[in-house]
Scaffold this motif. Structure first.
Motif, PDB file in Angstrom:
ATOM      1  N   GLY A   1      17.407  28.948  37.608  1.00 28.56           N
ATOM      2  CA  GLY A   1      18.897  28.592  37.670  1.00 28.56           C
ATOM      3  C   GLY A   1      19.702  29.843  37.540  1.00 28.56           C
ATOM      4  N   ALA A   2      19.088  31.150  37.948  1.00 24.37           N
ATOM      5  CA  ALA A   2      19.815  32.371  37.850  1.00 24.37           C
ATOM      6  C   ALA A   2      20.641  32.421  39.268  1.00 24.37           C
ATOM      7  N   ALA A   3      20.381  31.568  40.027  1.00 20.77           N
ATOM      8  CA  ALA A   3      21.426  31.620  41.221  1.00 20.77           C
ATOM      9  C   ALA A   3      22.124  30.613  41.540  1.00 20.77           C
ATOM     10  N   SER A   4      22.569  29.739  40.357  1.00 19.91           N
ATOM     11  CA  SER A   4      23.660  28.781  40.398  1.00 19.91           C
ATOM     12  C   SER A   4      25.119  29.240  40.138  1.00 19.91           C
ATOM     13  N   VAL A   5      25.997  28.996  40.995  1.00 19.91           N
ATOM     14  CA  VAL A   5      27.166  29.374  40.814  1.00 19.91           C
ATOM     15  C   VAL A   5      28.347  28.274  40.573  1.00 19.91           C
ATOM     16  N   SER A   6      29.320  28.281  39.713  1.00 19.04           N
ATOM     17  CA  SER A   6      30.084  27.502  39.256  1.00 19.04           C
ATOM     18  C   SER A   6      31.770  28.149  39.094  1.00 19.04           C
ATOM     19  N   PHE A   7      32.388  27.500  39.731  1.00 16.21           N
ATOM     20  CA  PHE A   7      34.011  27.742  39.515  1.00 16.21           C
ATOM     21  C   PHE A   7      34.614  26.453  38.845  1.00 16.21           C
ATOM     22  N   ARG A   8      35.072  26.689  37.326  1.00  9.69           N
ATOM     23  CA  ARG A   8      35.556  25.545  36.778  1.00  9.69           C
ATOM     24  C   ARG A   8      37.047  25.821  36.563  1.00  9.69           C
ATOM     25  N   ASP A   9      37.863  24.739  37.416  1.00 12.55           N
ATOM     26  CA  ASP A   9      39.495  24.943  36.857  1.00 12.55           C
ATOM     27  C   ASP A   9      39.936  26.309  36.888  1.00 12.55           C
ATOM     28  N   VAL A  10      39.507  27.006  37.952  1.00 13.77           N
ATOM     29  CA  VAL A  10      39.987  28.678  38.057  1.00 13.77           C
ATOM     30  C   VAL A  10      41.110  28.743  38.713  1.00 13.77           C
ATOM     31  N   SER A  11      42.095  29.376  38.284  1.00 12.92           N
ATOM     32  CA  SER A  11      43.299  29.841  38.821  1.00 12.92           C
ATOM     33  C   SER A  11      43.752  31.297  38.623  1.00 12.92           C
TER      34      SER A  11
ATOM     35  N   GLY B   1      45.915  34.809  40.176  1.00 15.69           N
ATOM     36  CA  GLY B   1      47.031  35.478  41.002  1.00 15.69           C
ATOM     37  C   GLY B   1      46.854  37.040  40.942  1.00 15.69           C
ATOM     38  N   TYR B   2      46.881  37.922  41.945  1.00 16.04           N
ATOM     39  CA  TYR B   2      47.077  39.283  41.869  1.00 16.04           C
ATOM     40  C   TYR B   2      47.999  40.144  40.915  1.00 16.04           C
ATOM     41  N   PRO B   3      47.534  41.021  40.201  1.00 15.48           N
ATOM     42  CA  PRO B   3      48.278  41.492  39.321  1.00 15.48           C
ATOM     43  C   PRO B   3      49.776  41.996  39.874  1.00 15.48           C
ATOM     44  N   GLY B   4      51.020  41.828  39.027  1.00 15.64           N
ATOM     45  CA  GLY B   4      52.095  42.636  39.885  1.00 15.64           C
ATOM     46  C   GLY B   4      52.553  41.392  40.871  1.00 15.64           C
ATOM     47  N   THR B   5      52.105  40.292  41.122  1.00 11.51           N
ATOM     48  CA  THR B   5      52.587  39.508  42.022  1.00 11.51           C
ATOM     49  C   THR B   5      52.812  38.071  41.344  1.00 11.51           C
ATOM     50  N   ASP B   6      53.710  37.348  41.650  1.00  5.68           N
ATOM     51  CA  ASP B   6      54.045  35.718  41.114  1.00  5.68           C
ATOM     52  C   ASP B   6      53.226  34.666  41.936  1.00  5.68           C
ATOM     53  N   ARG B   7      52.900  35.128  42.948  1.00  2.00           N
ATOM     54  CA  ARG B   7      51.967  34.104  43.885  1.00  2.00           C
ATOM     55  C   ARG B   7      50.760  33.880  43.319  1.00  2.00           C
ATOM     56  N   GLU B   8      50.381  32.353  43.138  1.00  5.95           N
ATOM     57  CA  GLU B   8      49.027  32.017  42.710  1.00  5.95           C
ATOM     58  C   GLU B   8      48.201  31.955  44.069  1.00  5.95           C
ATOM     59  N   VAL B   9      46.911  32.630  44.086  1.00  2.00           N
ATOM     60  CA  VAL B   9      46.243  32.655  45.189  1.00  2.00           C
ATOM     61  C   VAL B   9      45.249  31.638  45.167  1.00  2.00           C
ATOM     62  N   LEU B  10      44.874  31.206  43.861  1.00  2.00           N
ATOM     63  CA  LEU B  10      43.910  30.064  43.619  1.00  2.00           C
ATOM     64  C   LEU B  10      44.451  29.138  42.409  1.00  2.00           C
ATOM     65  N   SER B  11      44.415  27.764  42.845  1.00  2.00           N
ATOM     66  CA  SER B  11      44.837  26.968  41.643  1.00  2.00           C
ATOM     67  C   SER B  11      44.028  25.930  41.553  1.00  2.00           C
ATOM     68  N   GLY B  12      43.481  25.888  40.298  1.00  2.00           N
ATOM     69  CA  GLY B  12      42.452  24.944  39.577  1.00  2.00           C
ATOM     70  C   GLY B  12      41.168  24.536  40.482  1.00  2.00           C
ATOM     71  N   VAL B  13      40.608  25.626  41.128  1.00  2.00           N
ATOM     72  CA  VAL B  13      39.269  25.579  41.841  1.00  2.00           C
ATOM     73  C   VAL B  13      38.072  25.184  41.007  1.00  2.00           C
ATOM     74  N   ASP B  14      37.726  23.991  41.586  1.00  2.00           N
ATOM     75  CA  ASP B  14      36.523  23.458  40.742  1.00  2.00           C
ATOM     76  C   ASP B  14      35.213  23.636  41.863  1.00  2.00           C
ATOM     77  N   LEU B  15      34.352  24.106  41.706  1.00  2.00           N
ATOM     78  CA  LEU B  15      33.190  24.351  42.764  1.00  2.00           C
ATOM     79  C   LEU B  15      31.789  24.744  42.052  1.00  2.00           C
TER      80      LEU B  15
END
Length: 560
Positions: free
Chosen positions: A334-344, A346-360
């Motif tokens: 299982g060392a090669a399993s990858v998960s994103f759980r409700d990931v949001s 935005g880059y520091p210094g900006t107000d824009r959210e690049v990713l929003s609630g990503v599940d993968l």
């Protein structure tokens, strides 16, 4: 900031003290070379006895030799300490940058970092090598001169000289003090910006040439050059004023000694010998006080550079090593399993959210693709998985563990990223291939090159794997550089392989062949970041990202 600057030199304090002591003796010998002849002339003028010619010559030669030897000792000890400090500062800066990398390059720029590691460190070194010891003697020698003048010509003469020395020091330090600090800070920042512009232009030289933007880019460099020139002119004016003050105080001192001393000679209170010796003390002390003038030049620059280095060193890292790091071993199930759980994110210094609630979730050994338009957040997923940045919300997991709990070394050992524009180091193709796994065999190298469709290119090169690709891969085409990076990624054999637009510079036939060979080349979990639909026929799962939102997408039918 001065305290911070001095704290840097703790390890070299002994050598710096030796340098200061040697410089003191050097200046004393130099002063004696002026004072001794003045004493002789005064004795002769008064009809008093003087040492024989042989003795005079011997004394002068002895003083000159002593001055030369102590000058050598001063330079040797001072530069030994300074160069040791130079090494310590660069190592210290590098150690401070490691926790900040690689986000620090994206936020500050490689050109500015290079400027800090070279120019700023050099300016701090100059302060210790050429300023610190002279400043110490700039205090000791004038005090000794005042004491001797008081003994020879009375307290009034000593007080007069002390007043002139203090006024000279105040003038040399005070002229342009505030503007010098501001100008030095401006110059440090402007030089960093100029270095970044040049770095960007060198990296993008092909695009600049293709678009005919040479004049436009040259104009930006000219503007920064004009700012530097303006700062340099202001600095030159201050230096000129300090130089004038450095000569002016000597004229004032000589005039004052004569004004006070001649009546004393006429009144019989002192002789010509004492007056000439006191007069000789003025030019004899001048080399010591000239260090104050040098301080007015080097100190603002050193303080500005030290402040820049301190700001860089104290920058909070974008990611931190966990206090109790977890090790993920590549051979673990299982060392090669990858998960994103409700990931949001935005880059520091900006107000824009690049990713929003990503599940993968991507299972071990799966080949998945993330597609989307440029700027949609595809590459940001790779940056989060390798902990270039941490998400503001949610978890990114490797082998079921939040990667914020995984040792950074272990995390990055388990993940290999092959980028669209790969970085090639100086050296041969072989050395670039072995960057991630130096113990790889010749057979493994050739197998990786075949899998990346690079074997034909290498066979056509006169020196094969020992061919040098040139600075930043200048002798390779864009497609060859990508295939070289892909072979390097295969060779590393990490459990997770991220391919970021790695076929963007390939022709359709080469792209198809690379994708056909991929299953045989690696058993890793593969995440392909792409916007070409051609790659989708070779993956098991497709995810589409749009304005930071991720959703599963239907794969095109075979042959579509």
């Amino acid at each position: 900031m001065i305290g911070h600057l001095l704290s840097m030199a703790r390890g070299s304090a002994g050598l710096l003290a030796l340098s200061a002591a040697a410089r003191t003796v050097t200046l004393l010998c130099g002063a004696a070379l002026l004072v001794f002849p003045a004493w002789l002339v005064g004795r002769l003028a008064e009809g008093l006895s003087v040492p024989g010619l042989g003795t005079v010559i011997a004394v002068m030669i002895g003083l000159a030799l002593a001055k030369g030897l102590t000058r050598y000792a001063e330079q040797l000890s001072g530069h030994t300490a300074a160069f040791a400090l130079l090494e310590q500062l660069r190592v210290r800066l590098y150690e401070k940058l490691i926790p900040l990398a690689p986000a620090v390059t994206a936020s500050r720029g490689s050109g500015r970092l290079l400027s800090s590691a070279t120019r700023d460190v050099d300016r701090v070194e100059v302060f210790f090598a050429h300023t610190l010891a002279p400043v110490i003697t700039a205090v000791l020698l004038p005090l000794a001169s005042v004491g001797l003048a008081s003994m020879l010509a009375g307290a009034g003469m000593g007080i007069a000289l002390l007043s002139i020395y203090l006024a000279a020091a105040a003038a040399l330090i005070g002229i342009g003090r505030r503007s010098s600090r501001t100008t030095s800070t401006t110059q440090v920042r402007t030089r960093g910006s100029l270095a970044q512009e040049v770095s960007d232009d060198l990296r993008g030289r092909s695009e600049i040439t293709i678009f005919g933007a040479q004049e436009q880019r040259a104009q930006r460099v000219d503007e920064l050059g004009a700012q530097l020139a303006s700062s340099a002119r202001r600095t030159s004016v201050m230096q000129g004023l300090r130089a004038a003050a450095g000569q002016g105080w000597q004229v004032a001192a000589l005039f004052t000694v004569l004004l006070l001393g001649l009546p004393l000679v006429r009144g019989g209170e002192i002789g010509w010998t004492e007056l000439l010796v006191v007069l000789a003390l003025v030019p004899a002390t001048a080399p010591a006080l000239s260090a104050v003038e040098a301080l007015g030049i080097s100190l603002p620059a050193a303080l500005a550079s030290a402040a820049n280095l301190r700001d860089l060193e104290e920058s909070p890292p974008a990611v931190v090593e966990p206090t109790q790091p977890v090790m993920v071993h590549p051979e673990e199930p299982g060392a090669a399993s990858v998960s994103f759980r409700d990931v949001s994110f935005g880059y520091p210094g900006t107000d824009r959210e690049v990713l929003s609630g990503v599940d993968l979730r991507i299972e071990p050994g799966e080949v998945a693709a993330v597609v989307g338009v440029s700027g949609s957040g595809k590459s940001t997923l790779a940056s989060l998985l390798t902990r270039v940045w941490d998400p503001q919300q949610g978890q990114v997991q490797l082998a079921g563990t939040d990667i914020r709990e995984v040792s950074l070394r272990s995390l990055r050992a388990n993940i290999t990223v092959v980028e669209q524009r790969p970085v090639l180091v100086s050296g041969t193709i072989r050395e670039n291939l072995l960057l991630g796994i130096p113990a790889a065999s010749e057979q493994e190298i050739l197998a990786a090159c075949r899998a990346a469709c690079l074997e034909g290119d290498i066979a056509a090169m006169a020196e094969g794997l020992d061919t040098e690709p040139g600075a930043e891969g200048a002798r390779l085409s864009g497609g060859q550089a990508q295939r070289l990076a892909l072979a390097r990624g295969y060779l590393r054999r990490s459990p997770v392989l991220i391919l970021d637009e790695i076929t963007s510079a390939q022709d359709p036939l080469t792209q198809a062949e690379i994708l056909r060979r991929m299953p045989e080349a690696t058993s890793a979990t593969v995440i392909m970041i792409a916007h070409r639909s051609a790659v989708l026929r070779h993956v098991q799962t497709v995810y589409e990202i749009d304005q930071g939102l991720l959703r599963a997408a239907a794969r095109p039918a075979p042959g579509a």
